[in-house]
Design an enzyme around this catalytic site. Structure first.
Site, short mmCIF file in Angstrom:
data_model
loop_
_atom_site.label_atom_id
_atom_site.label_comp_id
_atom_site.label_asym_id
_atom_site.label_seq_id
_atom_site.Cartn_x
_atom_site.Cartn_y
_atom_site.Cartn_z
CD GLU A 31 61.95 11.71 43.44
OE1 GLU A 31 61.47 12.29 44.45
OE2 GLU A 31 62.43 12.33 42.46
CE1 TYR A 72 49.82 11.32 39.20
CE2 TYR A 72 49.66 13.71 39.38
CZ TYR A 72 49.07 12.48 39.15
OH TYR A 72 47.73 12.41 38.85
CG ASP A 103 56.84 21.49 39.38
OD1 ASP A 103 56.91 22.24 40.37
OD2 ASP A 103 57.67 20.61 39.12
CG ASN A 122 52.85 25.56 52.57
OD1 ASN A 122 51.63 25.45 52.66
ND2 ASN A 122 53.53 25.01 51.59
NE ARG A 174 49.47 27.20 55.94
CZ ARG A 174 49.28 26.92 54.66
NH1 ARG A 174 48.30 26.12 54.29
NH2 ARG A 174 50.04 27.47 53.73
CD GLN A 228 64.63 22.53 45.80
OE1 GLN A 228 64.92 23.37 46.65
NE2 GLN A 228 64.25 22.86 44.58
NE ARG A 260 71.53 8.33 34.45
CZ ARG A 260 71.90 7.89 33.27
NH1 ARG A 260 72.71 6.85 33.19
NH2 ARG A 260 71.49 8.47 32.16
#
Length: 307
Positions: free
Chosen positions: A25, A57, A117, A172, A175, A187, A281
């Site tokens: 990422e 994002y 967020d 969740n 779904r 995470q 990095r």
């Protein structure tokens, strides 16, 4: 002199065969200097042949243009497979459709679909746009209906901070996958038992999609504390980084060892697919892959007609 507990002659990592898949990422740069750092990281990590590389994002879509520019450049100038993060915060369904169309037209076929967020000033609460998606599962369904994207979603081994319960959080995730997501990426976590317990609960709930562990090498321990609202930082880890706040060199070395050991133990538990949060990095992610037995190959030729 002999030890009652003899150690093996070879280092712990010496016999790992490199039978792993990795993904990385990145975040979009805010300046020319940061852009140079990003592309240096991409250049260093590309020979490890990642399954995909994702680009984040910002809260409330604050990096929308920079994310699109970074993903488009990856498509145009590399042979890597980019995955563009996309959230439903502060955007209508029509706006999301326009962004999805732009990605599709640019040659992007993989989206990381997130609720996102809330932007500053919303009191830390997610409020759906009046003409927008209600959450990540709704977003996944909308993207799947728009184009045949490969879609990754988020998972939380230690529960999302806003979830009312672990069961609701797992529901969740189900779904999102039922709506058409391909895989989940967790995470970051530091206690492997939390990840393995989460996998067991997911399987018991009938979830069979891949759930990739998100690995965060520590570049700044204070920042990790701030980001760890729902992630346990074990006492041994606090002790490992004690006194290193102002010593970036030693901190980076300790960080690489800690993260590599975490990955080795995950590997011993059967994990073969790792997702690294690089923070733009390359050194630590590259070192960990080296310890896991992954070796670079020739850099693929640049795609000429990616769109």
């Amino acid at each position: 002199m002999s030890s009652s507990h003899p150690l093996p002659e070879a280092p712990l990592f010496a016999d790992l065969p490199g039978d792993i898949a990795v993904s990385f990422e990145f975040f979009p740069p805010k300046s020319e200097k940061m852009e140079a750092q990003l592309w240096d990281a991409i250049t260093q990590l590309a020979p490890l042949d990642p399954s995909f590389v994702s680009v984040t994002y910002g809260a409330g879509g604050s990096t929308r243009e920079r994310t699109h520019a970074t993903v488009s450049r990856i498509v145009q100038e590399t042979a890597l497979v980019p995955a563009a993060h996309l959230t439903c915060v502060a955007a209508s369904k029509d706006e999301i459709a326009e962004i999805a169309d732009q990605y599709w037209d640019a040659g992007v076929r993989h989206i990381v679909a997130l609720r996102g967020d809330p932007p500053p000033g919303d009191g830390g609460r997610f409020v759906p746009h009046p003409q927008g998606y209600t959450g990540a599962a709704d977003l996944v369904a909308g993207l799947r209906a728009r184009h045949d994207f490969e879609i990754s979603v988020a998972a939380y081994p230690e529960m999302h901070p806003e979830a009312v319960s672990a069961e609701a959080d797992l529901d969740n995730l189900r779904r999102k996958l039922d709506a058409g997501a391909t895989r989940a990426i967790t995470q970051f976590f530091f206690e492997n038992d939390a990840y393995f317990r989460f996998l067991d609960k997911a399987l018991a709930a009938g979830i069979t999609a891949p759930i990739l562990p998100g690995i965060m090498p520590v570049t700044n321990f204070d920042a990790i504390r701030r980001m760890s609202a729902n992630t346990e930082i074990p006492a041994w880890m606090e002790a490992m980084f004690a006194g290193l706040d102002d010593r970036p060199g030693p901190r980076a070395l300790v960080s690489a060892v800690v993260a590599a050991e975490q990955c080795r133990r995950l590997y011993a538990g059967g994990v073969r697919d790792f997702h690294f949060y690089t923070l733009n990095r390359a050194e630590q992610a590259y070192a960990i892959c080296q310890l896991l037995g992954l070796r670079p190959g020739p850099v693929p030729a640049v795609q000429e007609n990616a769109a």
